[in-house]
Design an enzyme around this catalytic site. Structure first.
Site, short mmCIF file in Angstrom:
data_model
loop_
_atom_site.label_atom_id
_atom_site.label_comp_id
_atom_site.label_asym_id
_atom_site.label_seq_id
_atom_site.Cartn_x
_atom_site.Cartn_y
_atom_site.Cartn_z
N SER A 1 12.09 0.73 -10.90
CA SER A 1 11.87 0.21 -12.24
C SER A 1 10.82 0.59 -12.69
CB SER A 1 12.36 -0.94 -13.17
OG SER A 1 11.88 -1.99 -12.49
N GLY B 1 22.03 -6.31 -12.53
CA GLY B 1 21.89 -5.54 -11.67
C GLY B 1 20.21 -6.08 -10.70
N CYS B 2 20.59 -6.80 -10.28
CA CYS B 2 19.19 -7.25 -9.37
C CYS B 2 18.06 -6.29 -7.95
CB CYS B 2 19.77 -8.59 -8.58
SG CYS B 2 21.11 -8.22 -7.05
N TRP C 1 17.23 -4.75 -4.87
CA TRP C 1 16.83 -4.91 -3.46
C TRP C 1 16.51 -6.36 -3.45
CZ3 TRP C 1 15.52 -0.16 -4.64
CH2 TRP C 1 16.85 0.87 -4.54
N GLU D 1 24.28 -1.85 0.40
CA GLU D 1 23.56 -1.71 0.66
C GLU D 1 21.96 -2.81 -0.41
OE1 GLU D 1 22.51 -0.02 3.41
OE2 GLU D 1 24.42 0.72 4.25
N CYS E 1 11.63 13.99 -13.62
CA CYS E 1 11.65 12.51 -14.49
C CYS E 1 10.50 12.08 -15.18
CB CYS E 1 12.40 11.13 -13.60
SG CYS E 1 13.63 11.52 -13.03
#
Length: 389
Positions: free
Chosen positions: A141, A178-179, A181, A204, A357
């Site tokens: 993020s 929404g953690c 990894w 994953e 992006c």
């Protein structure tokens, strides 16, 4: 499509571009087979038909297929989006555009039975890919660059910024919707002494997050947010709200309101659009983030009304441009090792994704917001936080 008698522009190399499309590119300062780093280097004239028929989808797929190249794709997209010329080109692809709008209006693309689709397609792409591209904590993020010298430091500053805005205290319970990894969960547990429940829709991600958080008071579940129960002192969601969808905003905030203690704090970190959009970019939807939707502030404020108080709104959208370019640099550097596991077409797809992006955020169309939210029942005045370093 252009008619056979339409005027055409003939760039160096003899490949002809339809005049109307060429005019739009010229407005953005982009040439076909020109000498600037952001010019399109067209190898196959069929590119123009693909663009005129489906715009975003055709542009991206033809790049993936090697029909055109661009040295600085990020600058190519920045120039298209800077003056919203990408919207002009979409006029050629009216049928596809109307389909995308109707699809988003008629169907709940982020329904519960679709919730794991983005995890399976994108976040399960391969931990080796994300380990190579991201910082050591694998934070996927926007980083916070105001006082940072590199990506690792910028991501650590972002994590600390979040924890301080949440006013975390030892022994508190933190829900992370929404953690990823496990980077934030590990950081919050180690640095602030909180107990964390992190949820994800990627198997994953969950496997690696459990490994990263071993020995800490952190639990990671593979679960949709709509199945959550319990009560938490603090809630955080970083880079997940983009997958919720406008049809589900009310339910999402109702669930967060139910889960948050009356004196608690909820921090929402999300990409946003500077204007309300009716559709998702067709190429991004098909190849990168299926069923996503970027909120506008209008959509957010409408969903938050009578649910949460907005205590703080912090915008650092331009930091996402810098973050994406750092990821691109890492990805390019790691490609010689990654190419044994991924195809050349995947390489072109991923490079295209990161560059388009970056151009999106550089143009200002893309925003990054952190909202601090509380319930009306909270009795303390929230004192905002900005780091001084």
């Amino acid at each position: 499509m252009m008619s056979s008698n339409s005027a055409s522009y003939s760039p160096p190399g003899g490949i002809k571009a339809p005049a109307a499309l060429q005019q739009i590119l010229q407005q953005a300062g982009i040439a076909v087979n020109g000498t600037q780093a952001w010019d399109m280097q067209v190898h196959d004239p069929m590119v123009f038909d693909r663009i005129l028929q489906t715009w975003s989808l055709g542009l991206g797929e033809s790049y993936m297929d090697g029909q055109w190249d661009c040295q600085r794709l990020d600058e190519f997209f920045y120039r298209l989006m800077r003056d919203e010329l990408d919207e002009s080109v979409q006029g050629f692809a009216k049928v596809r555009l109307l389909y995308e709008i109707a699809r988003s209006k008629l169907f709940n693309l982020q329904s519960k039975d679709r919730a794991f689709q983005v995890g399976e397609q994108h976040y399960n792409a391969g931990n080796d890919l994300f380990e190579a591209m991201l910082d050591p904590r694998m934070i996927y993020s926007c980083a916070y660059w105001a006082h940072a010298k590199d990506l690792t430091e910028a991501q650590e500053h972002k994590l600390d910024l979040i924890c301080k805005k949440l006013q975390l205290k030892p022994g508190e319970s933190l829900l992370e919707i929404g953690c990823g990894w496990g980077g934030l969960a590990k950081f919050a547990a180690e640095r602030y002494g909180v107990k964390v429940l992190g949820i994800t829709v990627s198997s994953e991600q969950r496997a690696l997050a459990i490994e990263h958080c071993q020995g800490l008071p952190v639990e990671i579940r593979l679960i949709d947010y709509r199945d959550l129960t319990g009560s938490f002192d603090k809630i955080v969601s970083v880079g997940m709200f983009e997958h919720v969808g406008q049809k589900n905003y009310a339910e999402y905030f109702d669930i967060a309101h139910r889960l948050l203690s009356d004196q608690g704090i909820f921090l929402l970190h999300t990409i946003g659009s500077y204007a309300t959009v009716k559709k998702t970019d067709a190429w991004i939807d098909r190849y990168i983030f299926p069923n996503g939707h970027l909120p506008s502030l209008v959509e957010l404020s409408q969903a938050l009304e009578r649910r949460f108080l907005v205590e703080d709104l912090h915008n650092f959208g331009h930091d996402y441009d810098k973050t994406l370019m750092a990821w691109l640099s890492n990805f390019e550097r790691a490609w010689p090792q990654l190419q044994t596991q991924y195809s050349k077409r995947f390489y072109r797809m991923w490079r295209y994704y990161l560059c388009c992006c970056a151009g999106f955020f550089r143009s200002g169309q893309g925003q990054l917001w952190q909202l601090v939210l509380t319930k009306r029942e909270r009795q303390q005045t929230y004192l905002g936080y900005r780091p001084s370093f």
